[in-house]
Design an enzyme around this catalytic site. Sequence first.
Site, PDB file in Angstrom:
ATOM      1  N   HIS A   1     -10.502   1.017   4.392  1.00 41.79           N
ATOM      2  CA  HIS A   1      -9.339   1.097   3.500  1.00 41.79           C
ATOM      3  C   HIS A   1      -9.893   1.599   2.167  1.00 41.79           C
ATOM      4  O   HIS A   1      -9.950   0.868   1.193  1.00 41.79           O
ATOM      5  CB  HIS A   1      -8.722  -0.297   3.373  1.00 41.79           C
ATOM      6  CG  HIS A   1      -7.371  -0.313   2.720  1.00 41.79           C
ATOM      7  ND1 HIS A   1      -6.649   0.830   2.462  1.00 41.79           N
ATOM      8  CD2 HIS A   1      -6.612  -1.331   2.284  1.00 41.79           C
ATOM      9  CE1 HIS A   1      -5.503   0.493   1.896  1.00 41.79           C
ATOM     10  NE2 HIS A   1      -5.466  -0.806   1.770  1.00 41.79           N
TER      11      HIS A   1
ATOM     12  N   ARG B   1      -1.573   5.214   7.616  1.00 43.55           N
ATOM     13  CA  ARG B   1      -1.988   3.862   7.957  1.00 43.55           C
ATOM     14  C   ARG B   1      -1.764   3.717   9.452  1.00 43.55           C
ATOM     15  O   ARG B   1      -0.750   4.200   9.972  1.00 43.55           O
ATOM     16  CB  ARG B   1      -1.094   2.874   7.214  1.00 43.55           C
ATOM     17  CG  ARG B   1      -1.236   1.453   7.663  1.00 43.55           C
ATOM     18  CD  ARG B   1      -2.279   0.777   6.821  1.00 43.55           C
ATOM     19  NE  ARG B   1      -2.207  -0.655   6.884  1.00 43.55           N
ATOM     20  CZ  ARG B   1      -2.692  -1.427   5.908  1.00 43.55           C
ATOM     21  NH1 ARG B   1      -3.194  -0.891   4.834  1.00 43.55           N
ATOM     22  NH2 ARG B   1      -2.662  -2.724   6.028  1.00 43.55           N
TER      23      ARG B   1
ATOM     24  N   THR C   1       0.834  -1.202   0.000  1.00 46.35           N
ATOM     25  CA  THR C   1       0.000   0.000   0.000  1.00 46.35           C
ATOM     26  C   THR C   1       0.872   1.256   0.000  1.00 46.35           C
ATOM     27  O   THR C   1       0.627   2.213  -0.728  1.00 46.35           O
ATOM     28  CB  THR C   1      -0.938   0.004   1.223  1.00 46.35           C
ATOM     29  OG1 THR C   1      -1.745  -1.166   1.177  1.00 46.35           O
ATOM     30  CG2 THR C   1      -1.829   1.235   1.235  1.00 46.35           C
TER      31      THR C   1
ATOM     32  N   LYS D   1       8.566   8.326  22.326  1.00 46.29           N
ATOM     33  CA  LYS D   1       8.327   9.520  23.141  1.00 46.29           C
ATOM     34  C   LYS D   1       6.895   9.595  23.656  1.00 46.29           C
ATOM     35  O   LYS D   1       6.562  10.494  24.425  1.00 46.29           O
ATOM     36  CB  LYS D   1       8.700  10.778  22.351  1.00 46.29           C
ATOM     37  CG  LYS D   1      10.211  10.865  22.151  1.00 46.29           C
ATOM     38  CD  LYS D   1      10.630  12.088  21.375  1.00 46.29           C
ATOM     39  CE  LYS D   1      12.150  12.097  21.216  1.00 46.29           C
ATOM     40  NZ  LYS D   1      12.601  13.020  20.190  1.00 46.29           N
TER      41      LYS D   1
END
Lengths: 151, 307
Positions: B134, B106, B56, B85
């Site tokens: 999607h 994504r 993708t 983080k």
Amino acid sequence: MNKSQLQVEAIHNGTVIDHIPAGQGIKILQLFGLVQTHEKITVGLNLPSKALGAKDIIKVENTRLTAAQANQLALFAPDATVNLIEDFEVVEKLQLQLPEQVEGVFSCPNSNCISHNEPVSSKFRVRAVSGQVRFRCNYCEKSFHRDLMAV
Amino acid sequence: MANPLYQKHVISISDFTRAELELVIDTAVMLKTHPRPELLKHKVVASCFFEASTRTRLSFETAVHRLGGAVIGFSDSGSTSLAKKGETLADSVRIISSYSDAFVMRHPQEGAARLAAEYSSVPVINAGDGSNQHPTQTLLDLFTIYETQGTLQGLTVAFVGDLKYGRTVHSLTQALSLFGCKFYFIAPQALAMPDYLCDELTEKGINFEFRDSMEEVMDELDILYMTRVQKERFDETEYVHVASKYVLTPQVLENAKDSLKVLHPLPRIDEITVDVDDTPYAYYFEQAENGVYARQALLALVLNESL
Ligand SMILES: [Zn+2]
């Protein structure tokens, strides 16, 4: 006066929420923050009811439930009645209507939904599908039955 | 006149109208025949894959390059400092969107793209959010179906395999239901099309039927959409029994119409035998290639008022 009304003291001014399915009464008190009002509240739990078998009832002095609150109530107790009382008389009966949206009330039952770890409040679109209330999460787009929704 | 997708977020296929779907398909057709290598000139597209999905990502990045745009981003959040983080997605999106003209993302969690859209200053394009949506996969499927049949209207489409977890199937049925198609659902009991989606189709008045085998409907089909039945969903003996019924071989295709095309979101494992590849029905590799054109079309429309 019917039998169940006798079991809970009549109020002078305020709101009576009756015909709440047994077990939902405490949830509703918390949901609307009624306990924090410092007004006198009478709660009856598991009272006998012809229609429901058992029911809960809530009476709050000197407080008027708003129409928006009544609509939220419909999510938990679609057949509840809400009577506004003045001077021991019913002056208004609020109609319960399912709200189109609920925000920040329930958390999403989908544990992989992004709403759990981010600085947003949950949002659900509410829909009645053949008599059943369904909640569709704004984020993960999944649909849930009312029984799955945790406050 | 501005196109209706200009500066729009692309989160869920259900946000598209029929006219918008047709616009993307027409644009993909146009870009496939007449490349426009300047449509994203001077544009920066962020390609942020918080979860790896190589095909993708490469498809999106190829689309950006073919239109003359530049790509920034990452292929897996494990390789970035973001995860370490502990920054919220909301904050990451605010910052990255301030660097770019469009934000392709994504993410492993459902709803991530919808949330990102609330914080992004540029259009967000969902490249997959958990098991949810999607939309570009559906756009490439639609484009491919249109390309092979010359229309999307009134087709007969069979969906085969894992219809319970297959989000590509869910989105594609939703999209095709705007075009009056007829569906056959062919799946093991345990992987049947979910009830809530069938209810939606019924509400929309869509004609669909459940069938046991591909052979019994083969001669009616315009499109045969295969998906993979995963071994993990069954115990071993059950799998052997189930799998053979949902494997496509040239023999199964015996009574197919000449115009039938077989599609598959790929990767295929063993649900389409390799000798099907040599039949005139196989179209899944062209379908994958079409992903680039469909994504080019979408990016071009989102970032250009008119083409
Ligand atoms: Zn959710």
